[in-house]
Design a protein around this motif. Structure first.
Motif, PDB file in Angstrom:
ATOM      1  N   SER A 124       0.834  -1.210   0.000  1.00 23.13           N
ATOM      2  CA  SER A 124       0.000   0.000   0.000  1.00 23.13           C
ATOM      3  C   SER A 124       0.865   1.256   0.000  1.00 23.13           C
ATOM      4  CB  SER A 124      -0.942   0.010   1.208  1.00 23.13           C
ATOM      5  OG  SER A 124      -0.227  -0.001   2.420  1.00 23.13           O
ATOM      6  N   GLU A 125       1.987   1.210   0.714  1.00 24.47           N
ATOM      7  CA  GLU A 125       2.902   2.360   0.743  1.00 24.47           C
ATOM      8  C   GLU A 125       3.592   2.539  -0.603  1.00 24.47           C
ATOM      9  OE1 GLU A 125       4.252   2.390   5.450  1.00 24.47           O
ATOM     10  OE2 GLU A 125       5.187   0.955   4.075  1.00 24.47           O
ATOM     11  N   LYS A 126       3.979   1.429  -1.238  1.00 17.38           N
ATOM     12  CA  LYS A 126       4.620   1.526  -2.555  1.00 17.38           C
ATOM     13  C   LYS A 126       3.666   2.123  -3.586  1.00 17.38           C
ATOM     14  CE  LYS A 126       8.217  -1.988  -2.244  1.00 17.38           C
ATOM     15  NZ  LYS A 126       8.929  -3.079  -2.910  1.00 17.38           N
ATOM     16  N   LEU A 127       2.433   1.659  -3.577  1.00 15.64           N
ATOM     17  CA  LEU A 127       1.470   2.173  -4.550  1.00 15.64           C
ATOM     18  C   LEU A 127       1.153   3.639  -4.297  1.00 15.64           C
ATOM     19  CD1 LEU A 127      -0.908  -0.899  -4.946  1.00 15.64           C
ATOM     20  CD2 LEU A 127       0.754  -0.029  -6.599  1.00 15.64           C
ATOM     21  N   GLU A 128       1.086   4.016  -3.035  1.00 18.25           N
ATOM     22  CA  GLU A 128       0.828   5.428  -2.727  1.00 18.25           C
ATOM     23  C   GLU A 128       1.981   6.309  -3.210  1.00 18.25           C
ATOM     24  OE1 GLU A 128      -1.213   8.627  -1.818  1.00 18.25           O
ATOM     25  OE2 GLU A 128      -2.028   6.591  -1.663  1.00 18.25           O
ATOM     26  N   LYS A 129       3.212   5.831  -3.032  1.00 23.21           N
ATOM     27  CA  LYS A 129       4.379   6.608  -3.454  1.00 23.21           C
ATOM     28  C   LYS A 129       4.534   6.633  -4.970  1.00 23.21           C
ATOM     29  CE  LYS A 129       7.401   6.296   0.614  1.00 23.21           C
ATOM     30  NZ  LYS A 129       7.836   7.688   0.648  1.00 23.21           N
ATOM     31  N   ILE A 130       4.109   5.565  -5.636  1.00 29.90           N
ATOM     32  CA  ILE A 130       4.272   5.505  -7.093  1.00 29.90           C
ATOM     33  C   ILE A 130       3.193   6.328  -7.808  1.00 29.90           C
ATOM     34  CG2 ILE A 130       2.844   3.557  -7.902  1.00 29.90           C
ATOM     35  CD1 ILE A 130       6.605   3.884  -8.562  1.00 29.90           C
ATOM     36  N   LYS A 131       2.168   6.710  -7.082  1.00 29.32           N
ATOM     37  CA  LYS A 131       1.005   7.370  -7.701  1.00 29.32           C
ATOM     38  C   LYS A 131       1.372   8.663  -8.415  1.00 29.32           C
ATOM     39  CE  LYS A 131      -3.897   7.819  -6.630  1.00 29.32           C
ATOM     40  NZ  LYS A 131      -4.894   7.803  -5.527  1.00 29.32           N
ATOM     41  N   SER A 154       2.266  -8.358  -8.227  1.00 24.66           N
ATOM     42  CA  SER A 154       2.056  -9.788  -8.460  1.00 24.66           C
ATOM     43  C   SER A 154       2.154 -10.596  -7.164  1.00 24.66           C
ATOM     44  CB  SER A 154       3.092 -10.297  -9.470  1.00 24.66           C
ATOM     45  OG  SER A 154       2.898 -11.653  -9.758  1.00 24.66           O
ATOM     46  N   GLU A 155       3.110 -10.234  -6.314  1.00 27.96           N
ATOM     47  CA  GLU A 155       3.314 -10.961  -5.057  1.00 27.96           C
ATOM     48  C   GLU A 155       2.248 -10.640  -4.012  1.00 27.96           C
ATOM     49  OE1 GLU A 155       7.262  -9.961  -3.899  1.00 27.96           O
ATOM     50  OE2 GLU A 155       8.155 -10.844  -5.706  1.00 27.96           O
ATOM     51  N   ASN A 156       1.596  -9.512  -4.171  1.00 31.44           N
ATOM     52  CA  ASN A 156       0.551  -9.085  -3.228  1.00 31.44           C
ATOM     53  C   ASN A 156      -0.726  -8.791  -4.012  1.00 31.44           C
ATOM     54  OD1 ASN A 156       2.296  -8.492  -0.573  1.00 31.44           O
ATOM     55  ND2 ASN A 156       3.410  -7.677  -2.329  1.00 31.44           N
ATOM     56  N   LEU A 157      -1.141  -9.766  -4.800  1.00 32.79           N
ATOM     57  CA  LEU A 157      -2.155  -9.519  -5.818  1.00 32.79           C
ATOM     58  C   LEU A 157      -3.496  -9.065  -5.253  1.00 32.79           C
ATOM     59  CD1 LEU A 157      -2.722  -9.475  -8.819  1.00 32.79           C
ATOM     60  CD2 LEU A 157      -3.372 -11.886  -8.674  1.00 32.79           C
ATOM     61  N   ASN A 158      -4.028  -9.775  -4.288  1.00 33.24           N
ATOM     62  CA  ASN A 158      -5.352  -9.427  -3.775  1.00 33.24           C
ATOM     63  C   ASN A 158      -5.379  -8.035  -3.147  1.00 33.24           C
ATOM     64  OD1 ASN A 158      -6.541 -11.844  -4.594  1.00 33.24           O
ATOM     65  ND2 ASN A 158      -5.974 -12.893  -2.706  1.00 33.24           N
ATOM     66  N   ALA A 159      -4.363  -7.732  -2.346  1.00 33.89           N
ATOM     67  CA  ALA A 159      -4.286  -6.413  -1.723  1.00 33.89           C
ATOM     68  C   ALA A 159      -4.114  -5.328  -2.780  1.00 33.89           C
ATOM     69  CB  ALA A 159      -3.127  -6.362  -0.733  1.00 33.89           C
ATOM     70  N   SER A 160      -3.293  -5.619  -3.801  1.00 37.59           N
ATOM     71  CA  SER A 160      -3.055  -4.639  -4.860  1.00 37.59           C
ATOM     72  C   SER A 160      -4.327  -4.359  -5.651  1.00 37.59           C
ATOM     73  CB  SER A 160      -1.967  -5.145  -5.813  1.00 37.59           C
ATOM     74  OG  SER A 160      -0.736  -5.306  -5.142  1.00 37.59           O
TER      75      SER A 160
END
Length: 266
Positions: A124-131, A154-160
């Protein structure tokens, strides 16, 4: 202004002054020809000198030279990964900020990998930073940023998928497009996501909200997502397309469906 400049169609036609400024990090590339023409080693040397970080140059260069295959993408990743490790060792968050907001698109591309390689961050932190990079005005940064976090997705598919499902309603079409492009079952220049190849229904939380998206940029990505899926689960894609056409008989949905079925209908 960069957006008013027309780029050359071939590398040999790029004016030397333009190429010099691109390699100095003083301007953005305006097309793929320029993007491929930039010498990232020269650009790296220049940006490190400009920011009093030349001590980083040799370690990064060694990692580039050790690559089995040097392409724009592999060099991008090698530089971004090396810079992340060096800034971590030297507690140099300032340089991360410099490259994240740099005027050069290729330097911002490197910055995306400093997020992807940071194992202290949750998905969740990676996706927020990549936004912020997903919303970048430059095509190259938008393409590299999803590749930088693709393995984490891919490794955290459901959460992603759950996180990205909220992005499908963002007012920025680039953010919406990231949600589908980053999760394509097969994708381009990246490892496949086997779980989505076999169970594409997992992606419905992303696909359904965008089945009639107004932006062609998003429509192309959704259509390509389903075309990927059609190569392993054709019946799922055919059934979904029929359902969408029944529920949403718009020109946008028809365009997506045509793109989705192109492999099946060959």
């Amino acid at each position: 202004m960069t957006e008013k400049r027309k780029g050359a169609r071939s590398v040999k036609d790029i004016p030397q002054e333009i190429l010099k400024q691109l390699n100095q990090g003083k301007m953005e590339t305006v097309n793929l020809t320029e993007w491929l023409a930039v010498d990232q080693k020269i650009l790296l040397e220049n940006v490190l000198k400009q920011n009093d970080r030349f001590a980083y140059f040799q370690p990064v260069l060694e990692n580039i030279n050790s690559l089995k295959k040097q392409t724009v993408n592999t060099i991008n990743e090698a530089i971004g990964t090396s810079i992340f490790n060096l800034t971590l060792e030297n507690n140099d968050s300032e340089f991360l900020q410099i490259i994240s907001h740099h005027q050069s698109d290729l330097i911002r591309c490197w910055a995306t990998y400093t997020i992807g390689k940071d194992q202290s961050l949750s998905i969740s932190e990676k996706l927020e930073k990549i936004k912020i990079f997903a919303a970048d005005q430059h095509f190259g940064v938008r393409e590299i940023c999803w590749m930088a976090v693709r393995s984490d997705i891919s490794e955290n598919l459901n959460a992603s998928l759950q996180i990205l499902s909220a992005w499908t309603s963002d007012k920025d079409e680039n953010i919406r497009r990231f949600a589908s492009e980053s999760t394509r079952p097969r994708g381009v220049w990246c490892a496949h996501i086997e779980e989505l190849k076999q169970n594409p229904e997992l992606g419905l939380q992303i696909l359904n909200p965008m089945k009639s998206d107004e932006a062609k940029y998003v429509q192309d990505s959704v259509g390509n997502w389903l075309n990927d899926a059609s190569k392993s689960q054709p019946d799922f894609v055919k059934d979904l397309c029929e359902k969408w056409l029944d529920e949403s008989p718009t020109k946008e949905t028809r365009y997506i469906v045509k793109k989705a079925l192109r492999t099946i209908q060959k």
